[in-house]
Motif scaffolding. Structure first.
Motif, PDB file in Angstrom:
ATOM      1  N   ALA A 242       0.835  -1.207   0.000  1.00 47.68           N
ATOM      2  CA  ALA A 242       0.000   0.000   0.000  1.00 47.68           C
ATOM      3  C   ALA A 242       0.869   1.255   0.000  1.00 47.68           C
ATOM      4  N   ARG A 243       1.988   1.209   0.766  1.00 49.42           N
ATOM      5  CA  ARG A 243       2.891   2.356   0.808  1.00 49.42           C
ATOM      6  C   ARG A 243       3.547   2.581  -0.561  1.00 49.42           C
ATOM      7  N   ILE A 244       3.906   1.469  -1.229  1.00 48.16           N
ATOM      8  CA  ILE A 244       4.502   1.590  -2.561  1.00 48.16           C
ATOM      9  C   ILE A 244       3.500   2.174  -3.548  1.00 48.16           C
ATOM     10  N   ARG A 245       2.243   1.652  -3.485  1.00 49.26           N
ATOM     11  CA  ARG A 245       1.218   2.194  -4.386  1.00 49.26           C
ATOM     12  C   ARG A 245       0.988   3.670  -4.125  1.00 49.26           C
ATOM     13  N   ARG A 246       0.978   4.051  -2.855  1.00 50.66           N
ATOM     14  CA  ARG A 246       0.766   5.460  -2.516  1.00 50.66           C
ATOM     15  C   ARG A 246       1.915   6.316  -3.042  1.00 50.66           C
ATOM     16  N   THR A 247       3.149   5.820  -2.898  1.00 53.73           N
ATOM     17  CA  THR A 247       4.309   6.551  -3.401  1.00 53.73           C
ATOM     18  C   THR A 247       4.257   6.677  -4.924  1.00 53.73           C
ATOM     19  N   GLN A 248       3.893   5.572  -5.580  1.00 47.88           N
ATOM     20  CA  GLN A 248       3.786   5.613  -7.037  1.00 47.88           C
ATOM     21  C   GLN A 248       2.708   6.594  -7.477  1.00 47.88           C
ATOM     22  N   ARG A 249       1.585   6.595  -6.745  1.00 48.62           N
ATOM     23  CA  ARG A 249       0.502   7.517  -7.084  1.00 48.62           C
ATOM     24  C   ARG A 249       0.944   8.970  -6.898  1.00 48.62           C
ATOM     25  N   GLU A 250       1.684   9.224  -5.824  1.00 53.89           N
ATOM     26  CA  GLU A 250       2.161  10.590  -5.584  1.00 53.89           C
ATOM     27  C   GLU A 250       3.146  11.027  -6.666  1.00 53.89           C
ATOM     28  N   MET A 251       4.043  10.102  -7.072  1.00 56.15           N
ATOM     29  CA  MET A 251       4.999  10.434  -8.134  1.00 56.15           C
ATOM     30  C   MET A 251       4.267  10.698  -9.444  1.00 56.15           C
ATOM     31  N   SER A 252       3.241   9.873  -9.713  1.00 54.73           N
ATOM     32  CA  SER A 252       2.463  10.068 -10.933  1.00 54.73           C
ATOM     33  C   SER A 252       1.749  11.410 -10.915  1.00 54.73           C
ATOM     34  N   GLN A 253       1.208  11.756  -9.753  1.00 52.50           N
ATOM     35  CA  GLN A 253       0.512  13.040  -9.642  1.00 52.50           C
ATOM     36  C   GLN A 253       1.473  14.209  -9.831  1.00 52.50           C
ATOM     37  N   ARG A 254       2.719  14.067  -9.297  1.00 51.44           N
ATOM     38  CA  ARG A 254       3.688  15.153  -9.465  1.00 51.44           C
ATOM     39  C   ARG A 254       4.056  15.338 -10.943  1.00 51.44           C
ATOM     40  N   ARG A 255       4.263  14.199 -11.641  1.00 53.89           N
ATOM     41  CA  ARG A 255       4.557  14.297 -13.068  1.00 53.89           C
ATOM     42  C   ARG A 255       3.377  14.905 -13.822  1.00 53.89           C
ATOM     43  N   MET A 256       2.168  14.509 -13.398  1.00 48.66           N
ATOM     44  CA  MET A 256       0.966  15.027 -14.048  1.00 48.66           C
ATOM     45  C   MET A 256       0.851  16.541 -13.863  1.00 48.66           C
ATOM     46  N   MET A 257       1.133  16.988 -12.642  1.00 48.99           N
ATOM     47  CA  MET A 257       1.046  18.427 -12.359  1.00 48.99           C
ATOM     48  C   MET A 257       2.088  19.220 -13.156  1.00 48.99           C
ATOM     49  N   GLN A 258       3.240  18.601 -13.402  1.00 48.09           N
ATOM     50  CA  GLN A 258       4.276  19.278 -14.175  1.00 48.09           C
ATOM     51  C   GLN A 258       3.860  19.497 -15.630  1.00 48.09           C
ATOM     52  N   ASP A 259       2.895  18.661 -16.106  1.00 47.71           N
ATOM     53  CA  ASP A 259       2.435  18.778 -17.492  1.00 47.71           C
ATOM     54  C   ASP A 259       1.283  19.764 -17.650  1.00 47.71           C
ATOM     55  N   VAL A 260       0.639  20.144 -16.554  1.00 49.31           N
ATOM     56  CA  VAL A 260      -0.529  21.033 -16.649  1.00 49.31           C
ATOM     57  C   VAL A 260      -0.192  22.359 -17.330  1.00 49.31           C
ATOM     58  N   PRO A 261       0.961  22.999 -17.058  1.00 44.36           N
ATOM     59  CA  PRO A 261       1.265  24.270 -17.733  1.00 44.36           C
ATOM     60  C   PRO A 261       1.320  24.171 -19.252  1.00 44.36           C
ATOM     61  N   ASP A 262       1.544  22.949 -19.786  1.00 44.15           N
ATOM     62  CA  ASP A 262       1.618  22.766 -21.234  1.00 44.15           C
ATOM     63  C   ASP A 262       0.260  22.492 -21.853  1.00 44.15           C
ATOM     64  N   ALA A 263      -0.803  22.433 -21.047  1.00 41.74           N
ATOM     65  CA  ALA A 263      -2.129  22.107 -21.556  1.00 41.74           C
ATOM     66  C   ALA A 263      -2.671  23.242 -22.417  1.00 41.74           C
ATOM     67  N   ASP A 264      -3.519  22.905 -23.380  1.00 41.29           N
ATOM     68  CA  ASP A 264      -4.214  23.906 -24.198  1.00 41.29           C
ATOM     69  C   ASP A 264      -5.475  24.395 -23.509  1.00 41.29           C
ATOM     70  N   VAL A 265      -6.086  23.523 -22.684  1.00 43.37           N
ATOM     71  CA  VAL A 265      -7.307  23.912 -21.992  1.00 43.37           C
ATOM     72  C   VAL A 265      -7.525  22.970 -20.812  1.00 43.37           C
ATOM     73  N   VAL A 266      -8.173  23.469 -19.783  1.00 45.78           N
ATOM     74  CA  VAL A 266      -8.611  22.659 -18.647  1.00 45.78           C
ATOM     75  C   VAL A 266     -10.120  22.789 -18.565  1.00 45.78           C
ATOM     76  N   VAL A 267     -10.813  21.655 -18.722  1.00 45.18           N
ATOM     77  CA  VAL A 267     -12.268  21.668 -18.605  1.00 45.18           C
ATOM     78  C   VAL A 267     -12.624  21.241 -17.191  1.00 45.18           C
ATOM     79  N   THR A 268     -13.643  21.876 -16.623  1.00 42.82           N
ATOM     80  CA  THR A 268     -13.986  21.618 -15.219  1.00 42.82           C
ATOM     81  C   THR A 268     -15.462  21.330 -15.062  1.00 42.82           C
ATOM     82  N   ASN A 269     -15.803  20.895 -13.830  1.00 42.13           N
ATOM     83  CA  ASN A 269     -17.161  20.464 -13.499  1.00 42.13           C
ATOM     84  C   ASN A 269     -18.150  21.557 -13.075  1.00 42.13           C
ATOM     85  N   PRO A 270     -17.837  22.581 -12.342  1.00 39.32           N
ATOM     86  CA  PRO A 270     -16.547  23.237 -12.103  1.00 39.32           C
ATOM     87  C   PRO A 270     -15.895  22.950 -10.772  1.00 39.32           C
TER      88      PRO A 270
END
Length: 376
Positions: A242-270
């Motif tokens: 569970a700790r490994i999965r949590r760490t992997q999820r956090e790393m994935s989220q950090r990489r994901m957040m680093q890509d947000v500035p390159d997005a063309d648009v963010v659609v929300t719910n809002p």
């Protein structure tokens, strides 16, 4: 381990436990079953080849007692005599031994199958311990072996007395029969008596083989703690996983957040959902989801988008559809091409307007063309 923990062995052995036991040479074996097979097939072999062996022995004896003077003193002649003896005895004795060997292999592998273990063959200091040897001699298994031995003695002795009474007259009649018929008759009597006595072992084997199988299975049973420990060792500690999965999820989220500035648009719910899209015509034929999240993660995506001047468009139905039908790095579904194209067109027109290169775009409609089966 089970004895030390005080837990009872109530759980069925796992496949790993059974495999490990086989590697150590711990399998169900019945010595009585192996002995029974050897004795029965020895008796059958004696019935089949006993007369031939008796006749061969008679011929060998006659040949040895009829040696002339030259054969006695000439060593070359003696070698020829030995060749004659071998020719007489080779086939019946070879077949007799072959049948016994096959019976020994089959009888000893019928219960538990064939298994060879270097661990079982390796010398162990515990096998030379006088205390452990005394414990084995006085243990419950030794009592069971003693009981089997007494039962075998009673059965074999009882059948032997019965058979001697049955064949008593024939045995006495052998003294007045002519040779070699008397030898063949004697071997026939011995073979049938041997077969009958061997059949008594079937009773012992019928009791011992199921017991050995049951006892082996009982010894392999595991405590609940052993099952848990084995699962942890083979699958990994659930907490660590569970700790490994949590760490992997956090790393994935950090990489994901680093890509947000390159997005063309963010659609929300809002408020609950956010999905960041990027349309790179050189790398993909359709827009790609580069980030997505709900609740707190959605808020972070919007915050990063605002800080990097990424357009944010409110479209609840489209956002939920994108969130539930794609993963990060996936192209958007073909059914959503039209709806996303309208969003991107609105964003591109808005960028041109903000740069003073075009007129203000018409506000994006809330009723985007989204199939009913993709609405969430």
């Amino acid at each position: 381990m089970a004895e030390d923990s005080g837990q009872e062995r109530t759980e069925e052995p796992t496949s790993k436990k059974i495999d490990d036991a086989r590697k150590k040479g711990q399998i169900a074996r019945s010595k009585e079953l192996g002995t029974t097979f050897v004795l029965l097939f020895s008796a059958i072999a004696l019935l089949l080849y006993g007369p031939g062996i008796g006749k061969a022995l008679y011929n060998v004896m006659g040949r040895m007692l009829s040696l002339n003077r030259n054969e006695t003193y000439d060593t070359t002649k003696m070698f020829a005599v030995w060749g004659d003896i071998a020719a007489e005895l080779l086939f019946p004795m070879a077949m007799f031994v072959f049948i016994i060997a096959i019976a020994g292999i089959v009888g000893n592998t019928l219960l538990g199958g064939f298994n060879f273990s270097w661990q079982a063959a390796a010398p162990k200091a515990s096998k030379m311990s006088p205390m452990k040897g005394l414990k084995r001699m006085l243990g419950p298994q030794a009592a069971i072996e003693l009981l089997k031995s007494v039962l075998k003695f009673v059965l074999v002795a009882g059948f032997a007395i019965l058979l001697i009474n049955m064949y008593f007259n024939e045995i006495l009649h052998l003294s007045i029969e002519q040779i070699p018929s008397s030898i063949e008759h004697a071997l026939e009597i011995i073979a049938w008596m041997f077969l009958a006595l061997s059949c008594t072992m079937i009773i012992i084997s019928a009791i011992d083989a199921p017991y050995q199988s049951y006892n082996h299975h009982k010894q392999l049973k595991m405590t609940l703690q052993e099952v848990k420990d084995e699962y942890k060792n083979s699958e990994g500690d659930p907490q660590i996983k569970a700790r490994i999965r949590r760490t992997q999820r956090e790393m994935s989220q950090r990489r994901m957040m680093q890509d947000v500035p390159d997005a063309d648009v963010v659609v929300t719910n809002p408020t609950h959902y956010s999905v960041a899209l990027k349309y790179d015509t050189e790398r993909a034929g359709a827009p790609i989801v580069i980030a997505k999240g709900v609740d707190e993660l959605a808020m972070q995506i919007r915050k990063i988008a605002k800080g990097n001047a990424v357009p944010i468009v409110e479209s609840p139905v489209l956002t939920r559809s994108l969130y539930h039908t794609t993963e990060v790095g996936d192209q958007i579904p073909e059914q959503l091409f039209t709806a996303v194209a309208q969003v991107l067109a609105y964003v591109f027109q808005l960028n041109r307007f903000q740069k003073g290169k075009g007129k203000r775009p018409v506000a994006l409609t809330r009723d985007l063309p989204i199939p009913d089966d993709l609405k969430h």
